[in-house]
Design an enzyme around this catalytic site. Structure first.
Site, short mmCIF file in Angstrom:
data_model
loop_
_atom_site.label_atom_id
_atom_site.label_comp_id
_atom_site.label_asym_id
_atom_site.label_seq_id
_atom_site.Cartn_x
_atom_site.Cartn_y
_atom_site.Cartn_z
N GLY A 175 9.72 40.29 82.55
CA GLY A 175 10.40 39.66 83.67
C GLY A 175 9.98 38.17 83.42
O GLY A 175 9.34 37.88 82.27
N GLU A 206 8.88 47.76 72.49
CA GLU A 206 10.14 48.38 72.05
C GLU A 206 11.00 47.46 71.12
O GLU A 206 11.77 48.16 70.38
CB GLU A 206 11.12 48.51 73.19
CG GLU A 206 11.93 47.27 73.74
CD GLU A 206 10.99 46.16 74.19
OE1 GLU A 206 11.58 44.95 74.18
OE2 GLU A 206 9.70 46.27 74.47
N CYS A 222 4.47 42.83 78.97
CA CYS A 222 4.56 41.39 79.14
C CYS A 222 4.41 40.63 80.51
O CYS A 222 3.30 40.74 80.98
CB CYS A 222 6.25 41.08 78.73
SG CYS A 222 6.56 39.20 78.18
N PHE A 223 5.36 40.53 81.32
CA PHE A 223 5.12 40.11 82.46
C PHE A 223 4.35 40.90 83.33
O PHE A 223 3.58 40.80 84.35
CB PHE A 223 6.64 39.84 83.38
CG PHE A 223 6.64 39.22 84.57
CD1 PHE A 223 6.63 37.82 84.87
CD2 PHE A 223 6.45 39.93 85.75
CE1 PHE A 223 6.54 37.30 85.99
CE2 PHE A 223 6.56 39.25 87.04
CZ PHE A 223 6.46 37.67 86.96
N GLN A 254 0.87 40.65 83.16
CA GLN A 254 0.24 39.28 83.83
C GLN A 254 0.19 39.67 85.16
O GLN A 254 -0.59 39.48 85.79
CB GLN A 254 1.26 38.27 83.75
CG GLN A 254 1.54 37.56 82.36
CD GLN A 254 3.01 36.79 81.97
OE1 GLN A 254 3.53 36.62 83.10
NE2 GLN A 254 3.15 36.56 80.77
N PHE A 296 3.91 32.45 79.86
CA PHE A 296 2.73 32.37 80.50
C PHE A 296 1.85 33.42 79.98
O PHE A 296 2.21 34.51 79.10
CB PHE A 296 2.86 32.66 81.87
CG PHE A 296 3.37 31.72 82.81
CD1 PHE A 296 2.89 30.81 83.35
CD2 PHE A 296 4.82 31.49 82.73
CE1 PHE A 296 3.47 29.96 84.03
CE2 PHE A 296 5.54 30.46 83.23
CZ PHE A 296 4.90 29.64 84.22
N HIS A 298 6.44 42.73 73.25
CA HIS A 298 7.48 43.86 73.48
C HIS A 298 7.46 44.99 72.57
O HIS A 298 8.03 44.78 71.46
CB HIS A 298 8.95 43.14 73.44
CG HIS A 298 9.12 42.35 74.62
ND1 HIS A 298 10.08 42.28 75.46
CD2 HIS A 298 8.15 41.38 75.55
CE1 HIS A 298 10.11 41.44 76.45
NE2 HIS A 298 9.09 40.96 76.44
N SER A 304 14.07 38.32 80.88
CA SER A 304 13.00 37.27 80.73
C SER A 304 13.36 35.95 80.56
O SER A 304 12.49 34.95 80.68
CB SER A 304 11.77 38.05 79.66
OG SER A 304 11.70 39.20 80.02
N ASN A 327 8.36 37.41 73.86
CA ASN A 327 9.15 36.54 74.74
C ASN A 327 8.37 36.24 76.12
O ASN A 327 8.36 37.01 77.15
CB ASN A 327 10.47 37.24 75.15
CG ASN A 327 11.23 36.22 76.12
OD1 ASN A 327 10.92 35.32 76.16
ND2 ASN A 327 12.40 36.81 76.55
N GLY A 385 9.84 33.88 84.17
CA GLY A 385 9.22 32.99 84.94
C GLY A 385 7.54 33.02 85.04
O GLY A 385 7.03 33.54 84.58
#
Length: 367
Positions: A222, A344, A249-250, A253, A294, A342, A45, A291, A224
């Protein structure tokens, strides 16, 4: 060796390298974790970013093969106040310096990380350049402002696996994990919860995933801008309602966009192992590891009803207590849910491990 850090707004700090030389650009962000620097630098990430550690002494317990979150470091550069030259820990297999040197990553120390963090908190995460070969501030400022940055750029293609692979071969529940930059500790948590995991590239079609007839689908973390990967959103839309889906997380999104929501860039992001999140389903507060730069835009309930579609029946499950941003949602009819942080927690607290069990229960209930 002297090293100069220049941000896009002209903010400049001088330090020295403890490993590496040359010139590198990236988005400068900070992480508030006190430990776990190895997990941080190997987290996919962070691709495209130069990470500032707010804890002043880094490197004191060395490096070991077990704590990697991917096969190699992902950060563009590593920025610390003070590097510990002589690590000591019973698990240590080498120094952070040697590890970064092996992978050609620049590490700099002697930077006023407190001033840098305060500047980012006030003015936001921004593009930066580190150089040991150019001492001209104006030249460096011009270079960093010519750098495109991460907004609108697909960073997933740099970290996703190139071909499908089996993480493990045994488990009651077959999970297909879509790799946007997945961490090893997430795969280990799924394995510990009796899952057999097939990891597929981010560009894998929904049809190919469904042909495997999994019990569930996992959308990984992930790097960006999530709006820069429309192909991932397109395929996720096709998966809605077909199999249980869990996003992290990503992955949240991507799932949010698939449901009809939009994403936006946070001022300086959430990165560290001490972020308070409220679970709205039971009113418990979890300390979480985060982490991300966005976030999914959170319309209120009235707006969601007006928007219609899948969004109408979306349930908000978790909220960030620092800034009230969206941290989790679920859609019971589509059997999908996601979390912005996250669970985990590598590194970090274990308050949110229950979410993996929630995924197992969701798969078990519809078998």
């Amino acid at each position: 060796m002297k090293a100069i850090l220049v941000l896009e707004d002209g903010f400049t700090l001088e330090g020295r390298t403890f490993v590496g030389s040359g010139e590198i650009k990236g988005e400068v962000v900070f992480n508030t974790s006190m430990t776990g620097y190895q997990e941080i630098i190997t987290d996919p990430s962070y691709k495209g970013q130069m990470v500032v550690m707010t804890y002043p002494l880094i490197g004191n317990y060395g490096i070991n093969i077990h704590d990697n979150e991917s096969k190699h470091p992902q950060v563009e550069a590593f920025i610390v106040k003070e590097y510990c030259e002589y690590p000591h820990n019973w698990q240590s297999e080498g120094s952070l310096k040697n590890y970064l040197e092996k992978h050609n990553i620049i590490g700099i120390e002697g930077i006023d990380t407190r001033a840098l963090t305060r500047h980012i908190r006030q003015d936001g995460a921004m593009k930066g350049i580190i150089s040991t070969i150019d001492n001209d501030i104006n030249s460096l400022n011009k270079k960093v402002n010519n750098y495109a940055g991460l907004v609108g750029k697909d960073m997933v293609k740099y970290v996703s696996c190139k071909k499908e692979y089996q993480w493990n071969k045994q488990g009651k529940y077959h999970v297909v994990a879509i790799d946007y930059g997945i961490k090893h500790s997430i795969l280990k948590m799924l394995e510990e919860n009796n899952c057999q995991i097939t990891v597929v590239p981010a560009s894998t079609s929904a049809e190919s995933i469904l042909e495997k007839n999994p019990n569930g689908i996992f959308l990984s973390n992930g790097p960006g801008d999530p709006a820069a990967v429309p192909y991932a959103v397109k395929e996720t839309k096709k998966l809605l309602g077909k199999k249980p889906i869990f996003g992290i997380c990503f992955g949240q999104q991507i799932l949010g966009q698939a449901l009809g929501l939009s994403t936006y860039k946070l001022k300086f992001g959430h990165r560290g192992g001490n972020h308070p999140v409220k679970n709205l389903l039971n009113n418990h507060v979890e300390i979480s590891t985060q982490n991300h730069g966005f976030c999914v835009e959170l319309p209120d309930k009235n707006e969601r009803e007006k928007m219609g579609g899948y969004i109408k029946d979306l349930e908000i499950t978790h909220i960030n207590l620092n800034d009230n941003t969206l941290e989790g949602f679920r859609h019971p009819e589509l059997n999908c849910f996601s979390i912005q942080y996250h669970p985990e927690a590598s590194p970090g607290p274990h308050d949110s491990h229950y979410l993996f069990k929630d995924f197992i229960k969701l798969m078990s209930d519809i078998q």
